[in-house]
Design a protein around this motif. Structure first.
Motif, PDB file in Angstrom:
ATOM      1  N   THR A  13       0.849  -1.193   0.000  1.00  0.00           N
ATOM      2  CA  THR A  13       0.000   0.000   0.000  1.00  0.00           C
ATOM      3  C   THR A  13       0.881   1.239   0.000  1.00  0.00           C
ATOM      4  O   THR A  13       2.069   1.174   0.384  1.00  0.00           O
ATOM      5  CB  THR A  13      -0.906   0.009   1.233  1.00  0.00           C
ATOM      6  OG1 THR A  13      -0.099  -0.085   2.417  1.00  0.00           O
ATOM      7  CG2 THR A  13      -1.885  -1.169   1.213  1.00  0.00           C
ATOM      8  N   PRO A  14       0.340   2.355  -0.433  1.00  0.00           N
ATOM      9  CA  PRO A  14       1.133   3.593  -0.463  1.00  0.00           C
ATOM     10  C   PRO A  14       1.784   3.878   0.880  1.00  0.00           C
ATOM     11  O   PRO A  14       1.132   3.757   1.933  1.00  0.00           O
ATOM     12  CB  PRO A  14       0.112   4.656  -0.847  1.00  0.00           C
ATOM     13  CG  PRO A  14      -0.904   3.905  -1.652  1.00  0.00           C
ATOM     14  CD  PRO A  14      -0.995   2.549  -1.017  1.00  0.00           C
ATOM     15  N   GLY A  15       3.062   4.217   0.836  1.00  0.00           N
ATOM     16  CA  GLY A  15       3.786   4.529   2.053  1.00  0.00           C
ATOM     17  C   GLY A  15       4.523   3.342   2.655  1.00  0.00           C
ATOM     18  O   GLY A  15       5.441   3.518   3.465  1.00  0.00           O
ATOM     19  N   GLN A  16       4.115   2.151   2.270  1.00  0.00           N
ATOM     20  CA  GLN A  16       4.746   0.947   2.808  1.00  0.00           C
ATOM     21  C   GLN A  16       6.136   0.729   2.226  1.00  0.00           C
ATOM     22  O   GLN A  16       6.529   1.367   1.247  1.00  0.00           O
ATOM     23  CB  GLN A  16       3.875  -0.281   2.443  1.00  0.00           C
ATOM     24  CG  GLN A  16       3.123  -0.889   3.591  1.00  0.00           C
ATOM     25  CD  GLN A  16       2.476  -2.206   3.216  1.00  0.00           C
ATOM     26  OE1 GLN A  16       2.216  -2.507   2.049  1.00  0.00           O
ATOM     27  NE2 GLN A  16       2.212  -3.017   4.232  1.00  0.00           N
ATOM     28  N   ARG A  17       6.856  -0.200   2.855  1.00  0.00           N
ATOM     29  CA  ARG A  17       8.151  -0.647   2.333  1.00  0.00           C
ATOM     30  C   ARG A  17       7.984  -2.065   1.810  1.00  0.00           C
ATOM     31  O   ARG A  17       7.413  -2.924   2.490  1.00  0.00           O
ATOM     32  CB  ARG A  17       9.202  -0.628   3.439  1.00  0.00           C
ATOM     33  CG  ARG A  17      10.594  -1.047   2.989  1.00  0.00           C
ATOM     34  CD  ARG A  17      11.562  -0.938   4.166  1.00  0.00           C
ATOM     35  NE  ARG A  17      12.958  -1.155   3.770  1.00  0.00           N
ATOM     36  CZ  ARG A  17      13.555  -2.338   3.757  1.00  0.00           C
ATOM     37  NH1 ARG A  17      12.882  -3.429   4.116  1.00  0.00           N
ATOM     38  NH2 ARG A  17      14.835  -2.439   3.400  1.00  0.00           N
ATOM     39  N   VAL A  18       8.427  -2.283   0.581  1.00  0.00           N
ATOM     40  CA  VAL A  18       8.360  -3.628   0.005  1.00  0.00           C
ATOM     41  C   VAL A  18       9.763  -4.050  -0.429  1.00  0.00           C
ATOM     42  O   VAL A  18      10.602  -3.201  -0.763  1.00  0.00           O
ATOM     43  CB  VAL A  18       7.391  -3.695  -1.196  1.00  0.00           C
ATOM     44  CG1 VAL A  18       5.984  -3.379  -0.764  1.00  0.00           C
ATOM     45  CG2 VAL A  18       7.847  -2.789  -2.312  1.00  0.00           C
ATOM     46  N   THR A  19       9.978  -5.345  -0.419  1.00  0.00           N
ATOM     47  CA  THR A  19      11.248  -5.866  -0.916  1.00  0.00           C
ATOM     48  C   THR A  19      10.979  -6.929  -1.976  1.00  0.00           C
ATOM     49  O   THR A  19       9.993  -7.664  -1.906  1.00  0.00           O
ATOM     50  CB  THR A  19      12.112  -6.469   0.205  1.00  0.00           C
ATOM     51  OG1 THR A  19      11.400  -7.550   0.810  1.00  0.00           O
ATOM     52  CG2 THR A  19      12.451  -5.426   1.245  1.00  0.00           C
ATOM     53  N   ILE A  20      11.858  -6.973  -2.948  1.00  0.00           N
ATOM     54  CA  ILE A  20      11.795  -7.963  -4.022  1.00  0.00           C
ATOM     55  C   ILE A  20      13.109  -8.731  -4.011  1.00  0.00           C
ATOM     56  O   ILE A  20      14.184  -8.117  -4.045  1.00  0.00           O
ATOM     57  CB  ILE A  20      11.573  -7.280  -5.385  1.00  0.00           C
ATOM     58  CG1 ILE A  20      10.221  -6.577  -5.408  1.00  0.00           C
ATOM     59  CG2 ILE A  20      11.669  -8.298  -6.512  1.00  0.00           C
ATOM     60  CD1 ILE A  20       9.998  -5.695  -6.632  1.00  0.00           C
ATOM     61  N   SER A  21      13.015 -10.035  -3.956  1.00  0.00           N
ATOM     62  CA  SER A  21      14.224 -10.848  -3.863  1.00  0.00           C
ATOM     63  C   SER A  21      14.661 -11.360  -5.225  1.00  0.00           C
ATOM     64  O   SER A  21      13.878 -11.424  -6.181  1.00  0.00           O
ATOM     65  CB  SER A  21      13.979 -12.029  -2.925  1.00  0.00           C
ATOM     66  OG  SER A  21      12.960 -12.860  -3.456  1.00  0.00           O
ATOM     67  N   SER A  81       2.188   5.197  -5.999  1.00  0.00           N
ATOM     68  CA  SER A  81       1.418   4.551  -7.077  1.00  0.00           C
ATOM     69  C   SER A  81       2.239   4.454  -8.358  1.00  0.00           C
ATOM     70  O   SER A  81       2.113   3.481  -9.111  1.00  0.00           O
ATOM     71  CB  SER A  81       0.130   5.325  -7.337  1.00  0.00           C
ATOM     72  OG  SER A  81       0.409   6.675  -7.656  1.00  0.00           O
ATOM     73  N   GLU A  82       3.113   5.431  -8.584  1.00  0.00           N
ATOM     74  CA  GLU A  82       3.909   5.395  -9.817  1.00  0.00           C
ATOM     75  C   GLU A  82       5.017   4.351  -9.787  1.00  0.00           C
ATOM     76  O   GLU A  82       5.722   4.158 -10.777  1.00  0.00           O
ATOM     77  CB  GLU A  82       4.516   6.768 -10.124  1.00  0.00           C
ATOM     78  CG  GLU A  82       5.313   7.365  -9.003  1.00  0.00           C
ATOM     79  CD  GLU A  82       4.502   8.395  -8.226  1.00  0.00           C
ATOM     80  OE1 GLU A  82       3.310   8.140  -7.972  1.00  0.00           O
ATOM     81  OE2 GLU A  82       5.078   9.445  -7.874  1.00  0.00           O
ATOM     82  N   ASP A  83       5.173   3.666  -8.649  1.00  0.00           N
ATOM     83  CA  ASP A  83       6.161   2.583  -8.569  1.00  0.00           C
ATOM     84  C   ASP A  83       5.607   1.285  -9.139  1.00  0.00           C
ATOM     85  O   ASP A  83       6.339   0.294  -9.265  1.00  0.00           O
ATOM     86  CB  ASP A  83       6.585   2.346  -7.123  1.00  0.00           C
ATOM     87  CG  ASP A  83       7.258   3.550  -6.496  1.00  0.00           C
ATOM     88  OD1 ASP A  83       7.177   3.701  -5.265  1.00  0.00           O
ATOM     89  OD2 ASP A  83       7.865   4.358  -7.249  1.00  0.00           O
ATOM     90  N   GLU A  84       4.319   1.297  -9.476  1.00  0.00           N
ATOM     91  CA  GLU A  84       3.708   0.083 -10.039  1.00  0.00           C
ATOM     92  C   GLU A  84       4.348  -0.214 -11.383  1.00  0.00           C
ATOM     93  O   GLU A  84       4.227   0.551 -12.344  1.00  0.00           O
ATOM     94  CB  GLU A  84       2.197   0.275 -10.178  1.00  0.00           C
ATOM     95  CG  GLU A  84       1.445  -1.015 -10.433  1.00  0.00           C
ATOM     96  CD  GLU A  84      -0.030  -0.907 -10.087  1.00  0.00           C
ATOM     97  OE1 GLU A  84      -0.383  -1.020  -8.914  1.00  0.00           O
ATOM     98  OE2 GLU A  84      -0.814  -0.692 -11.046  1.00  0.00           O
ATOM     99  N   LEU A 107       5.045  -5.510  -9.503  1.00  0.00           N
ATOM    100  CA  LEU A 107       4.701  -4.828  -8.267  1.00  0.00           C
ATOM    101  C   LEU A 107       3.376  -4.102  -8.426  1.00  0.00           C
ATOM    102  O   LEU A 107       3.214  -3.284  -9.333  1.00  0.00           O
ATOM    103  CB  LEU A 107       5.788  -3.831  -7.879  1.00  0.00           C
ATOM    104  CG  LEU A 107       5.485  -2.961  -6.650  1.00  0.00           C
ATOM    105  CD1 LEU A 107       5.373  -3.821  -5.397  1.00  0.00           C
ATOM    106  CD2 LEU A 107       6.543  -1.879  -6.467  1.00  0.00           C
ATOM    107  N   THR A 108       2.461  -4.416  -7.547  1.00  0.00           N
ATOM    108  CA  THR A 108       1.145  -3.764  -7.535  1.00  0.00           C
ATOM    109  C   THR A 108       1.041  -2.883  -6.302  1.00  0.00           C
ATOM    110  O   THR A 108       1.342  -3.328  -5.186  1.00  0.00           O
ATOM    111  CB  THR A 108       0.022  -4.815  -7.519  1.00  0.00           C
ATOM    112  OG1 THR A 108       0.145  -5.646  -8.664  1.00  0.00           O
ATOM    113  CG2 THR A 108      -1.346  -4.132  -7.525  1.00  0.00           C
ATOM    114  N   VAL A 109       0.646  -1.657  -6.501  1.00  0.00           N
ATOM    115  CA  VAL A 109       0.399  -0.738  -5.385  1.00  0.00           C
ATOM    116  C   VAL A 109      -1.096  -0.720  -5.134  1.00  0.00           C
ATOM    117  O   VAL A 109      -1.882  -0.257  -5.972  1.00  0.00           O
ATOM    118  CB  VAL A 109       0.925   0.671  -5.694  1.00  0.00           C
ATOM    119  CG1 VAL A 109       0.669   1.598  -4.502  1.00  0.00           C
ATOM    120  CG2 VAL A 109       2.413   0.617  -6.009  1.00  0.00           C
TER     121      VAL A 109
END
Lengths: 110, 119
Positions: A13-21, A81-84, A107-109
């Protein structure tokens, strides 16, 4: 026949931190630096992180990369949102003598 | 401004040939290694070939080795991909990329050109 493995999807969700391995082997990630590319719809891919953890000029510091052994991670903090987009890791493989892209992570926001 | 413009894509029959061109501007072309990377419909990115600045070192993915040839003309600031014996699975968007001087990452990508192999 990608020998560099990424999860097919990630979300936040917006504002969250996500990681991709990104997981590989000794002959690729274990030996060479890894790069990350961002692929937004209808645009060419863009270099996001190079040499494991370096950001090209213009890439926000919300994006960061790390590596340990034969695995690497891309972290995106303050998700927007633009990180999608689709995100790909890439590494040179000494044994195969080829550049290997991971299969990509969508990646889905939310 | 650094610009890469691919051309030469189109529809070609199974077993046919096509030559892609990448016209470069805005940098000293001969100083940089270049690549071709493709993306098939609904699939991820696939690196297919690399050439260093002096055309002395070339690498190919297994999927195209023996059928595709990468080359460059530094005097014309152009990169090429000669594609022979095309297969249905070669249908993809083809991007040319400019590496950094050391060849360790693709720092700039062209807009791409679409190749469709039809039966």
């Amino acid at each position: 026949q990608s020998v560099v493995t990424q999860p097919p999807s990630a979300s936040g969700t917006p504002g969250q931190r996500v990681t991709i391995s990104c997981s590989g082997s000794k002959s690729n990630i274990g030996t060479h630096a890894i790069n990350w590319y961002q692929h937004l719809p209808h645009t060419p891919p863009k270099l996001l992180i190079y040499s494991d953890n370096q950001r090209p000029s213009g890439v926000p510091d919300r994006f960061s990369g790390s590596k340990s052994g034969t695995s690497a991670s891309l972290a995106i903090s303050g998700l927007q949102s633009e990180d999608e987009a689709d995100y790909y890791c890439a590494a040179w493989d000494d044994r195969l003598q080829v550049w290997l892209f991971g299969g990509g992570t969508k990646l889905t926001v939310l | 401004e650094m610009v890469l413009v691919e051309s030469g894509g189109g529809v070609v029959q199974l077993g046919g040939s096509l030559r892609l061109t990448c016209a470069a501007s805005g940098f000293t072309f001969g100083d940089y290694p270049m690549n071709w990377v493709r993306q098939a419909p609904g699939k991820g990115l696939e690196w297919i070939s690399y050439i260093n600045g002096e055309s002395k070192i070339m690498y190919y993915a297994d999927s195209v080795r023996g059928r595709f040839t990468i080359s460059r003309d530094n005097a014309k600031n152009s990169l090429y991909l000669q594609m022979n014996n095309l297969r249905a699975e070669d249908t993809a968007f083809y991007y040319c990329t400019k590496d950094d001087r050391t060849g360790w990452y693709s720092e700039h990508w062209g807009q791409g050109t679409l190749v469709t192999v039809s039966s």
